[in-house]
Design a protein around this motif. Structure first.
Motif, PDB file in Angstrom:
ATOM      1  N   LYS A  57      10.337   6.931  -2.156  1.00  0.00           N
ATOM      2  CA  LYS A  57      10.374   7.611  -3.350  1.00  0.00           C
ATOM      3  C   LYS A  57      10.164   6.768  -4.499  1.00  0.00           C
ATOM      4  O   LYS A  57      11.048   6.278  -4.525  1.00  0.00           O
ATOM      5  CB  LYS A  57      11.810   8.527  -3.504  1.00  0.00           C
ATOM      6  N   ARG A  58       9.727   7.460  -5.540  1.00  0.00           N
ATOM      7  CA  ARG A  58       9.272   7.708  -6.568  1.00  0.00           C
ATOM      8  C   ARG A  58      10.780   7.648  -7.742  1.00  0.00           C
ATOM      9  O   ARG A  58      10.741   9.172  -7.215  1.00  0.00           O
ATOM     10  CB  ARG A  58       8.463   7.964  -7.424  1.00  0.00           C
ATOM     11  N   SER A  59      11.558   7.169  -7.310  1.00  0.00           N
ATOM     12  CA  SER A  59      12.557   7.849  -8.842  1.00  0.00           C
ATOM     13  C   SER A  59      12.164   8.220 -10.528  1.00  0.00           C
ATOM     14  O   SER A  59      12.176   7.434 -11.027  1.00  0.00           O
ATOM     15  CB  SER A  59      14.112   6.450  -9.338  1.00  0.00           C
ATOM     16  N   PRO A  60      12.925   9.395 -11.695  1.00  0.00           N
ATOM     17  CA  PRO A  60      12.779   9.075 -12.542  1.00  0.00           C
ATOM     18  C   PRO A  60      13.371   8.338 -13.456  1.00  0.00           C
ATOM     19  O   PRO A  60      14.481   7.719 -13.137  1.00  0.00           O
ATOM     20  CB  PRO A  60      12.718  10.967 -12.192  1.00  0.00           C
ATOM     21  N   ARG A  61      12.436   8.281 -14.018  1.00  0.00           N
ATOM     22  CA  ARG A  61      12.544   7.276 -15.201  1.00  0.00           C
ATOM     23  C   ARG A  61      13.553   7.774 -15.786  1.00  0.00           C
ATOM     24  O   ARG A  61      13.147   9.054 -16.145  1.00  0.00           O
ATOM     25  CB  ARG A  61      11.411   6.582 -16.083  1.00  0.00           C
ATOM     26  N   GLN A  62      14.880   7.360 -16.415  1.00  0.00           N
ATOM     27  CA  GLN A  62      16.411   7.944 -16.981  1.00  0.00           C
ATOM     28  C   GLN A  62      15.384   7.283 -18.643  1.00  0.00           C
ATOM     29  O   GLN A  62      15.567   5.946 -19.182  1.00  0.00           O
ATOM     30  CB  GLN A  62      17.338   6.916 -16.984  1.00  0.00           C
ATOM     31  N   GLN A  63      15.917   8.362 -19.560  1.00  0.00           N
ATOM     32  CA  GLN A  63      15.345   7.666 -21.099  1.00  0.00           C
ATOM     33  C   GLN A  63      16.142   6.864 -21.828  1.00  0.00           C
ATOM     34  O   GLN A  63      17.247   7.161 -21.214  1.00  0.00           O
ATOM     35  CB  GLN A  63      15.337   8.996 -21.788  1.00  0.00           C
ATOM     36  N   GLN A  64      15.855   5.695 -22.094  1.00  0.00           N
ATOM     37  CA  GLN A  64      16.625   5.070 -22.718  1.00  0.00           C
ATOM     38  C   GLN A  64      16.851   6.026 -24.683  1.00  0.00           C
ATOM     39  O   GLN A  64      16.767   6.167 -24.955  1.00  0.00           O
ATOM     40  CB  GLN A  64      15.830   4.243 -23.293  1.00  0.00           C
ATOM     41  N   PRO A  65      18.376   5.335 -24.543  1.00  0.00           N
ATOM     42  CA  PRO A  65      19.025   5.463 -25.037  1.00  0.00           C
ATOM     43  C   PRO A  65      18.486   5.088 -26.884  1.00  0.00           C
ATOM     44  O   PRO A  65      17.504   4.360 -27.448  1.00  0.00           O
ATOM     45  CB  PRO A  65      20.309   5.720 -25.624  1.00  0.00           C
ATOM     46  N   ALA A  66      18.396   5.940 -28.325  1.00  0.00           N
ATOM     47  CA  ALA A  66      17.345   5.423 -28.823  1.00  0.00           C
ATOM     48  C   ALA A  66      18.141   4.148 -29.890  1.00  0.00           C
ATOM     49  O   ALA A  66      19.304   4.649 -29.639  1.00  0.00           O
ATOM     50  CB  ALA A  66      16.914   6.495 -29.788  1.00  0.00           C
ATOM     51  N   ALA A 124       0.926  -1.647  -0.127  1.00  0.00           N
ATOM     52  CA  ALA A 124      -0.460   0.329  -0.282  1.00  0.00           C
ATOM     53  C   ALA A 124       0.513   1.372   0.267  1.00  0.00           C
ATOM     54  O   ALA A 124       0.557   1.949  -0.770  1.00  0.00           O
ATOM     55  CB  ALA A 124      -1.064  -0.139   1.438  1.00  0.00           C
ATOM     56  N   LEU A 125       1.939   1.056   0.926  1.00  0.00           N
ATOM     57  CA  LEU A 125       3.014   2.353   1.492  1.00  0.00           C
ATOM     58  C   LEU A 125       3.694   2.530  -1.440  1.00  0.00           C
ATOM     59  O   LEU A 125       3.097   4.107  -1.513  1.00  0.00           O
ATOM     60  CB  LEU A 125       3.988   2.277   2.210  1.00  0.00           C
ATOM     61  N   ALA A 126       4.127   1.253  -1.294  1.00  0.00           N
ATOM     62  CA  ALA A 126       4.459   1.339  -3.018  1.00  0.00           C
ATOM     63  C   ALA A 126       3.239   2.312  -3.914  1.00  0.00           C
ATOM     64  O   ALA A 126       3.853   2.980  -4.328  1.00  0.00           O
ATOM     65  CB  ALA A 126       5.072   0.443  -3.407  1.00  0.00           C
ATOM     66  N   GLU A 127       2.258   1.512  -3.592  1.00  0.00           N
ATOM     67  CA  GLU A 127       1.231   2.363  -4.340  1.00  0.00           C
ATOM     68  C   GLU A 127       0.881   3.584  -4.268  1.00  0.00           C
ATOM     69  O   GLU A 127       0.788   4.065  -4.780  1.00  0.00           O
ATOM     70  CB  GLU A 127      -0.127   1.020  -3.943  1.00  0.00           C
ATOM     71  N   THR A 128       1.309   4.223  -2.829  1.00  0.00           N
ATOM     72  CA  THR A 128       0.325   5.163  -2.015  1.00  0.00           C
ATOM     73  C   THR A 128       1.415   6.583  -3.081  1.00  0.00           C
ATOM     74  O   THR A 128       1.547   7.676  -3.827  1.00  0.00           O
ATOM     75  CB  THR A 128       0.874   5.817  -1.435  1.00  0.00           C
ATOM     76  N   VAL A 129       2.909   5.414  -3.224  1.00  0.00           N
ATOM     77  CA  VAL A 129       4.206   6.750  -3.065  1.00  0.00           C
ATOM     78  C   VAL A 129       3.861   6.280  -5.376  1.00  0.00           C
ATOM     79  O   VAL A 129       5.115   7.639  -5.982  1.00  0.00           O
ATOM     80  CB  VAL A 129       5.394   6.415  -3.106  1.00  0.00           C
ATOM     81  N   LEU A 130       3.635   5.589  -5.763  1.00  0.00           N
ATOM     82  CA  LEU A 130       3.606   5.788  -6.986  1.00  0.00           C
ATOM     83  C   LEU A 130       2.557   6.432  -7.571  1.00  0.00           C
ATOM     84  O   LEU A 130       2.918   7.208  -8.593  1.00  0.00           O
ATOM     85  CB  LEU A 130       3.767   3.900  -7.562  1.00  0.00           C
ATOM     86  N   ARG A 131       1.647   6.417  -6.924  1.00  0.00           N
ATOM     87  CA  ARG A 131       0.258   6.951  -7.432  1.00  0.00           C
ATOM     88  C   ARG A 131       0.558   8.860  -7.151  1.00  0.00           C
ATOM     89  O   ARG A 131      -0.039   9.505  -8.149  1.00  0.00           O
ATOM     90  CB  ARG A 131      -0.814   7.065  -6.838  1.00  0.00           C
ATOM     91  N   THR A 132       0.740   9.242  -6.191  1.00  0.00           N
ATOM     92  CA  THR A 132       1.317  10.430  -5.722  1.00  0.00           C
ATOM     93  C   THR A 132       2.364  10.819  -6.143  1.00  0.00           C
ATOM     94  O   THR A 132       2.246  12.087  -6.352  1.00  0.00           O
ATOM     95  CB  THR A 132       0.396  10.627  -4.674  1.00  0.00           C
ATOM     96  N   GLY A 133       3.131  10.059  -6.365  1.00  0.00           N
ATOM     97  CA  GLY A 133       4.954  11.057  -6.489  1.00  0.00           C
ATOM     98  C   GLY A 133       5.243  11.686  -5.427  1.00  0.00           C
ATOM     99  O   GLY A 133       6.108  11.505  -5.196  1.00  0.00           O
ATOM    100  N   LYS A 134       4.506  11.634  -3.911  1.00  0.00           N
ATOM    101  CA  LYS A 134       4.972  12.188  -2.728  1.00  0.00           C
ATOM    102  C   LYS A 134       5.986  11.328  -1.863  1.00  0.00           C
ATOM    103  O   LYS A 134       5.245  10.164  -1.556  1.00  0.00           O
ATOM    104  CB  LYS A 134       4.160  12.979  -2.039  1.00  0.00           C
ATOM    105  N   PRO A 135       6.952  11.452  -2.055  1.00  0.00           N
ATOM    106  CA  PRO A 135       8.175  10.234  -0.523  1.00  0.00           C
ATOM    107  C   PRO A 135       7.494  10.585  -0.027  1.00  0.00           C
ATOM    108  O   PRO A 135       6.372  10.987   0.723  1.00  0.00           O
ATOM    109  CB  PRO A 135       9.672  11.342  -0.733  1.00  0.00           C
ATOM    110  N   LEU A 136       7.178   8.818   0.542  1.00  0.00           N
ATOM    111  CA  LEU A 136       6.951   8.659   2.430  1.00  0.00           C
ATOM    112  C   LEU A 136       7.689   7.893   2.989  1.00  0.00           C
ATOM    113  O   LEU A 136       8.386   7.275   2.485  1.00  0.00           O
ATOM    114  CB  LEU A 136       5.397   8.260   1.770  1.00  0.00           C
ATOM    115  N   PRO A 137       7.833   8.109   4.628  1.00  0.00           N
ATOM    116  CA  PRO A 137       8.331   7.887   5.007  1.00  0.00           C
ATOM    117  C   PRO A 137       8.233   5.504   5.333  1.00  0.00           C
ATOM    118  O   PRO A 137       6.927   6.299   5.630  1.00  0.00           O
ATOM    119  CB  PRO A 137       8.560   8.640   6.603  1.00  0.00           C
ATOM    120  N   PHE A 138       8.857   5.064   5.560  1.00  0.00           N
ATOM    121  CA  PHE A 138       8.503   3.677   6.230  1.00  0.00           C
ATOM    122  C   PHE A 138       9.478   3.558   7.522  1.00  0.00           C
ATOM    123  O   PHE A 138      10.303   3.818   7.732  1.00  0.00           O
ATOM    124  CB  PHE A 138       9.541   3.094   5.219  1.00  0.00           C
ATOM    125  N   ARG A 139       8.204   2.767   8.268  1.00  0.00           N
ATOM    126  CA  ARG A 139       8.653   3.130   9.553  1.00  0.00           C
ATOM    127  C   ARG A 139       9.493   1.641  10.216  1.00  0.00           C
ATOM    128  O   ARG A 139       8.682   0.434   9.185  1.00  0.00           O
ATOM    129  CB  ARG A 139       7.755   3.043  10.087  1.00  0.00           C
TER     130      ARG A 139
END
Length: 149
Positions: free
Chosen positions: A139-148, A116-131
């Motif tokens: 955190k959701r990391s930005p995808r690196q663009q793949q070379p063409a 549920a924590l991972a789903e929330t972070v992926l849906r909102t893009g907001k970092p959340l603490p994990f106890r």
């Protein structure tokens, strides 16, 4: 023949184009004999698809803390509880609880299951603490663009 109409706000306060839009809907007069079974079917369908969810509501004297509440969903809601109570307040998304708690001097922890924590972070893009044993932030990391190719 009986005609039934949904109850709603008086049309006097609506702009003329809004009244025309309401008139242009698919509503049509029906007899009571047709309406009652159709309504009963709608009620049965709604009862079979009952959905429960957890809602966090900031209630009470909100004006002094209004500026501390998240500003992405500014809406006052009224919830009728099963026990007859009526709750009035601002809905606060789960993702905003830790920040709101910090602003109010409270320790509000999110005890979400890892999925549920991972789903929330992926849906909102907001970092959340994990106890856990060590303090972590998911955190959701930005995808690196793949070379063409």
């Amino acid at each position: 023949m009986s005609c039934h109409r949904t109850a709603g706000p008086p049309l006097a306060g609506f702009a003329p184009h809004a009244i025309r839009a309401i008139a242009d809907t698919n509503w049509a007069p029906v007899s009571l004999d047709r309406f009652e079974p159709a309504w009963a079917a709608e009620v049965e369908d709604a009862s079979a698809t009952l959905r429960r969810e957890t809602v966090h509501l900031a209630t009470g004297l909100l004006l002094p803390v209004w500026d501390k509440l998240p500003d992405d969903h500014v809406q006052v809601v009224r919830i009728a509880a099963d026990d007859g109570r009526s709750l009035l307040g601002r809905e606060v998304a789960t993702v905003h609880l830790p920040d709101l708690g910090a602003k109010l001097g409270l320790d509000i922890s999110l005890d979400l299951a890892p999925d549920a924590l991972a789903e929330t972070v992926l849906r909102t893009g907001k970092p959340l603490p994990f106890r856990g044993m060590e303090p972590l932030t998911v955190k959701r990391s930005p995808r690196q663009q793949q070379p063409a190719a």
